[in-house]
Write an enzyme that holds these catalytic residues in place. Structure first.
Site, PDB file in Angstrom:
ATOM      1  N   LYS A 112       5.397   2.062  -3.168  1.00 41.79           N
ATOM      2  CA  LYS A 112       5.242   3.403  -3.735  1.00 41.79           C
ATOM      3  C   LYS A 112       5.437   3.297  -5.231  1.00 41.79           C
ATOM      4  CE  LYS A 112       4.431   7.642  -2.361  1.00 41.79           C
ATOM      5  NZ  LYS A 112       3.695   8.168  -1.191  1.00 41.79           N
ATOM      6  N   SER A 129      -6.858   5.732   4.000  1.00 42.19           N
ATOM      7  CA  SER A 129      -6.940   4.857   2.834  1.00 42.19           C
ATOM      8  C   SER A 129      -7.302   3.440   3.273  1.00 42.19           C
ATOM      9  CB  SER A 129      -5.595   4.810   2.096  1.00 42.19           C
ATOM     10  OG  SER A 129      -5.490   5.879   1.196  1.00 42.19           O
ATOM     11  N   GLY A 160      -2.962   8.304  -4.038  1.00 42.43           N
ATOM     12  CA  GLY A 160      -2.357   9.532  -4.574  1.00 42.43           C
ATOM     13  C   GLY A 160      -1.103   9.946  -3.829  1.00 42.43           C
ATOM     14  N   ASP A 161      -0.419  10.914  -4.383  1.00 45.29           N
ATOM     15  CA  ASP A 161       0.724  11.599  -3.751  1.00 45.29           C
ATOM     16  C   ASP A 161       0.889  12.879  -4.563  1.00 45.29           C
ATOM     17  OD1 ASP A 161       3.097  11.049  -1.705  1.00 45.29           O
ATOM     18  OD2 ASP A 161       4.064  11.880  -3.471  1.00 45.29           O
ATOM     19  N   LYS A 185       5.698   3.591   8.296  1.00 48.94           N
ATOM     20  CA  LYS A 185       4.510   4.426   8.489  1.00 48.94           C
ATOM     21  C   LYS A 185       3.263   3.548   8.585  1.00 48.94           C
ATOM     22  CE  LYS A 185       4.326   7.783   5.674  1.00 48.94           C
ATOM     23  NZ  LYS A 185       4.131   8.725   4.575  1.00 48.94           N
ATOM     24  N   LYS A 203       0.855  -1.189   0.000  1.00 52.53           N
ATOM     25  CA  LYS A 203       0.000   0.000   0.000  1.00 52.53           C
ATOM     26  C   LYS A 203       0.882   1.225   0.000  1.00 52.53           C
ATOM     27  CE  LYS A 203      -3.973   2.149   0.644  1.00 52.53           C
ATOM     28  NZ  LYS A 203      -3.790   2.761  -0.683  1.00 52.53           N
ATOM     29  N   GLN A 206       7.331   4.118   3.744  1.00 52.80           N
ATOM     30  CA  GLN A 206       5.943   3.671   3.814  1.00 52.80           C
ATOM     31  C   GLN A 206       5.792   2.391   4.651  1.00 52.80           C
ATOM     32  OE1 GLN A 206       3.774   5.653   1.530  1.00 52.80           O
ATOM     33  NE2 GLN A 206       2.192   4.942   2.921  1.00 52.80           N
ATOM     34  N   ASN A 223      -2.720  19.162  -1.639  1.00 45.80           N
ATOM     35  CA  ASN A 223      -3.682  18.439  -0.808  1.00 45.80           C
ATOM     36  C   ASN A 223      -3.336  18.505   0.685  1.00 45.80           C
ATOM     37  OD1 ASN A 223      -4.065  15.473   0.526  1.00 45.80           O
ATOM     38  ND2 ASN A 223      -5.896  16.168  -0.535  1.00 45.80           N
ATOM     39  N   THR A 252      -4.535  13.549   5.409  1.00 48.74           N
ATOM     40  CA  THR A 252      -3.114  13.742   5.735  1.00 48.74           C
ATOM     41  C   THR A 252      -2.917  15.058   6.491  1.00 48.74           C
ATOM     42  OG1 THR A 252      -2.592  12.506   3.739  1.00 48.74           O
ATOM     43  CG2 THR A 252      -0.779  13.656   4.798  1.00 48.74           C
TER      44      THR A 252
HETATM   45  P1  NDP Z   1       0.195  17.992  -4.158  1.00 44.16           P
HETATM   46  O1  NDP Z   1       0.655  17.659  -5.520  1.00 44.16           O
HETATM   47  O2  NDP Z   1      -1.252  18.126  -3.891  1.00 44.16           O
HETATM   48  O3  NDP Z   1       0.885  19.351  -3.671  1.00 44.16           O
HETATM   49  C1  NDP Z   1       2.254  19.480  -3.595  1.00 44.16           C
HETATM   50  C2  NDP Z   1       2.594  20.898  -3.194  1.00 44.16           C
HETATM   51  O4  NDP Z   1       3.977  20.972  -2.917  1.00 44.16           O
HETATM   52  C3  NDP Z   1       2.317  21.908  -4.290  1.00 44.16           C
HETATM   53  O5  NDP Z   1       1.985  23.141  -3.726  1.00 44.16           O
HETATM   54  C4  NDP Z   1       3.647  21.978  -5.014  1.00 44.16           C
HETATM   55  O6  NDP Z   1       3.878  23.199  -5.694  1.00 44.16           O
HETATM   56  C5  NDP Z   1       4.620  21.836  -3.856  1.00 44.16           C
HETATM   57  N1  NDP Z   1       5.847  21.183  -4.348  1.00 44.16           N
HETATM   58  C6  NDP Z   1       5.964  19.922  -4.825  1.00 44.16           C
HETATM   59  N2  NDP Z   1       7.220  19.678  -5.214  1.00 44.16           N
HETATM   60  C7  NDP Z   1       7.888  20.811  -4.982  1.00 44.16           C
HETATM   61  C8  NDP Z   1       9.229  21.191  -5.156  1.00 44.16           C
HETATM   62  N3  NDP Z   1      10.133  20.335  -5.669  1.00 44.16           N
HETATM   63  N4  NDP Z   1       9.582  22.431  -4.784  1.00 44.16           N
HETATM   64  C9  NDP Z   1       8.677  23.278  -4.249  1.00 44.16           C
HETATM   65  N5  NDP Z   1       7.388  22.978  -4.067  1.00 44.16           N
HETATM   66  C10 NDP Z   1       7.011  21.770  -4.408  1.00 44.16           C
HETATM   67  O7  NDP Z   1       0.859  16.881  -3.213  1.00 44.16           O
HETATM   68  P2  NDP Z   1       0.436  16.433  -1.753  1.00 44.16           P
HETATM   69  O8  NDP Z   1      -0.075  17.598  -0.982  1.00 44.16           O
HETATM   70  O9  NDP Z   1      -0.385  15.215  -1.874  1.00 44.16           O
HETATM   71  O10 NDP Z   1       1.847  15.967  -1.143  1.00 44.16           O
HETATM   72  C11 NDP Z   1       2.719  16.856  -0.454  1.00 44.16           C
HETATM   73  C12 NDP Z   1       3.689  16.045   0.394  1.00 44.16           C
HETATM   74  O11 NDP Z   1       2.962  15.247   1.327  1.00 44.16           O
HETATM   75  C13 NDP Z   1       4.574  15.060  -0.378  1.00 44.16           C
HETATM   76  O12 NDP Z   1       5.828  14.968   0.260  1.00 44.16           O
HETATM   77  C14 NDP Z   1       3.839  13.732  -0.212  1.00 44.16           C
HETATM   78  O13 NDP Z   1       4.709  12.629  -0.352  1.00 44.16           O
HETATM   79  C15 NDP Z   1       3.345  13.888   1.231  1.00 44.16           C
HETATM   80  N6  NDP Z   1       2.231  13.020   1.589  1.00 44.16           N
HETATM   81  C16 NDP Z   1       1.041  13.073   0.907  1.00 44.16           C
HETATM   82  C17 NDP Z   1      -0.007  12.274   1.283  1.00 44.16           C
HETATM   83  C18 NDP Z   1      -1.348  12.376   0.646  1.00 44.16           C
HETATM   84  O14 NDP Z   1      -2.286  11.757   1.162  1.00 44.16           O
HETATM   85  N7  NDP Z   1      -1.521  13.136  -0.428  1.00 44.16           N
HETATM   86  C19 NDP Z   1       0.147  11.278   2.356  1.00 44.16           C
HETATM   87  C20 NDP Z   1       1.403  11.368   3.075  1.00 44.16           C
HETATM   88  C21 NDP Z   1       2.391  12.194   2.668  1.00 44.16           C
HETATM   89  P3  NDP Z   1       3.810  23.232  -7.307  1.00 44.16           P
HETATM   90  O15 NDP Z   1       2.349  23.077  -7.622  1.00 44.16           O
HETATM   91  O16 NDP Z   1       4.370  24.545  -7.655  1.00 44.16           O
HETATM   92  O17 NDP Z   1       4.649  22.083  -7.784  1.00 44.16           O
END
Ligand code: NDP
Length: 447
Positions: A128, A379, A167-168, A116, A92, A113, A243, A212
């Site tokens: 992943k 999830s 998603g991620d 976690k 997962k 993961q 997200n 999250t």
């Molecule tokens: P999203 O794609 O919804 O959002 C990502 C955000 O981070 C955007 O604002 C993006 O900006 C910014 N971002 C991404 N990469 C970069 C970068 N290299 N430099 C600067 N800004 C960056 O992703 P999530 O919110 O789902 O995920 C965010 C983090 O949380 C990740 O590390 C993910 O692994 C972790 N996570 C997510 C989970 C989930 O349920 N979604 C669960 C557990 C962890 P821009 O649009 O400009 O790229």
């Protein structure tokens, strides 16, 4: 000492066997650095080479993803799924679509993961996947064609009892919908439990979208409560505006804190009155615009192009964008500016020297594999609902998430105490997550 040397030798071997995968090395080192005392207490783990086995994915799949853009041009991306460990349950973990994706990123995320998922207390293994595809600036049709091509390979190795992606970064409700549609078409089965993060109308769970961010905020609330403190009146900085960041913002405001800065990869917005969730949701979730446009609707807010969000003074920092976004220098600045707690919404957002700055500075530090476990936990609740053909209400699901996050905090806190590092949730999360997986692996014999 002997144990420390043994663990160091295992780490050196991981580096040698996985050249160039620096993020994977970093994630492995962080876990291994905590495990010396565990091996002393459980010598059978050493004999069974549990650590060596846990560092080697059970299966890794890399595939070609060809698709056609709106101009009719052929595009080629690379797809990945790393099925890391199935000791506790089916694989997962999410899918990431971002141009920076390569095997080392997917392996670091898959490795994290495992632990976690163990901490959630739910029966799920670790995996992943993703692609170097960049959804930014692509039309809905292009994203759909890409997702269909991606699933045309992925479907062979996933299934509700085998491997359940979610998603991620770059993969939200829209992408999960296209992926599910193609899986259903290829298999001729409505197998709801094969993907999580689905829309509510076709088997999704309440609170999965929020999970999250809400979960990370609950974890920080627990850390603050442990110091007879809380979010009320706290200034909070949340990096990213995707997200995780959006629902961290919502929950922090519900608990009485104020999020004064957010960001995307172009820059930072600062709104001392508190960031407006409706505006951010509309800009980011509906219109897919940039964070700088926030200032068109809130004239008092300012946008700092290319700015560093960690320069903004705050009480609580919640990195929710990407890996290694808080460096040692950033951490020092945060401590100097009075930051008392950090909750990692993102995976591995703080560099190792940054983590040391926080720990030695007495900052409450919630590492990602514990603090952001609410997403995968919900999830797993979605999988439970799919298996029972049920749909729980929002409040019921949120209450379950809240309880899971309290349990995760408790587990980390108790393991940190037991192994001689009270208050160190990095040690606590790594040890508590590891022991359960190691016990299951031992029980399964040499597989
Ligand atoms: P999203 O794609 O919804 O959002 C990502 C955000 O981070 C955007 O604002 C993006 O900006 C910014 N971002 C991404 N990469 C970069 C970068 N290299 N430099 C600067 N800004 C960056 O992703 P999530 O919110 O789902 O995920 C965010 C983090 O949380 C990740 O590390 C993910 O692994 C972790 N996570 C997510 C989970 C989930 O349920 N979604 C669960 C557990 C962890 P821009 O649009 O400009 O790229």
């Amino acid at each position: 000492m002997v144990m420390v040397e043994r663990v160091e030798a295992i780490y050196q071997d991981v580096v040698k066997r996985n050249p160039g995968e620096v993020e994977f090395h970093q994630a492995v080192k962080e876990v291994l650095d905590c495990l010396g005392p565990v091996l002393v207490k459980y010598p059978d783990f050493t004999e069974a080479k549990i650590i060596e086995r846990i560092c080697e994915p059970e299966r890794q799949t890399i595939f070609r993803v060809p698709w056609q853009d709106d101009r009719g041009q052929v595009q080629i991306n690379r797809g990945f799924r790393v099925q890391f460990n199935s000791a506790l349950g089916p694989y997962k973990g999410g899918l990431r679509f971002h141009p920076s994706v390569y095997l080392g990123i997917i392996k670091f995320l898959g490795f994290e993961q495992i632990f976690k998922n163990s901490l959630t207390g739910l029966p799920i293994g670790g995996a992943k996947g993703g692609s170097d595809f960049d959804p930014k600036g692509k039309s809905d049709n292009e994203v759909m064609r890409f997702c269909q091509s991606f699933m045309t390979e992925l479907w062979r190795i996933i299934g509700e009892h085998t491997d359940i992606p979610a998603g991620d970064i770059g993969v939200g409700g829209r992408e999960i919908g296209y992926l599910f549609g193609q899986y259903k078409r290829l298999t001729n089965k409505f197998e709801a439990g094969v993907l999580t993060g689905k829309g509510l109308v076709y088997g999704g769970s309440q609170v999965r979208t929020e999970a999250t961010g809400y979960g990370c905020t609950y974890f920080v609330e627990e850390m603050l409560k442990g110091k007879k403190n809380g979010f009320k009146g706290k200034k909070v900085v949340v990096s990213g505006s995707g997200n995780v960041a959006i629902y961290t913002l919502e929950k922090v405001h519900q608990l009485g804190g104020k999020v004064i800065a957010m960001s995307d990869s172009n820059g930072v917005i600062v709104d001392e009155k508190g960031c407006n969730i409706e505006t951010i949701r509309q800009l980011k979730e509906v219109e897919r615009r940039r964070i700088k446009d926030y200032c068109d609707y809130h004239r008092h807010a300012k946008f700092i192009h290319g700015g560093n969000i960690w320069d903004v003074p705050c009480d609580v920092a919640m990195p929710s964008a990407t890996q290694n976004e808080i460096t040692g220098k950033d951490a020092k600045k945060l401590v100097k500016n009075g930051c008392i707690a950090v909750g990692e919404g993102a995976n591995m957002p703080t560099t190792p020297d940054g983590v040391q700055v926080f720990l030695s500075g007495g900052v409450l530090f919630g590492p990602g594999k514990a603090a952001n476990a609410g997403g995968v936990a919900t999830s797993a609740l979605e999988m439970q609902q799919n298996a029972g053909r049920e749909a729980w209400g929002f409040e019921e699901t949120d209450a379950k998430l809240h309880q899971i996050m309290r349990n995760v905090y408790q587990l980390c806190s108790e393991a940190a105490d037991e192994f001689g590092s009270p208050g160190n949730f990095v040690v606590g999360a790594n040890i508590a997550g590891f022991i359960k997986v190691a016990r299951a692996m031992s029980a399964h014999g040499l597989v």
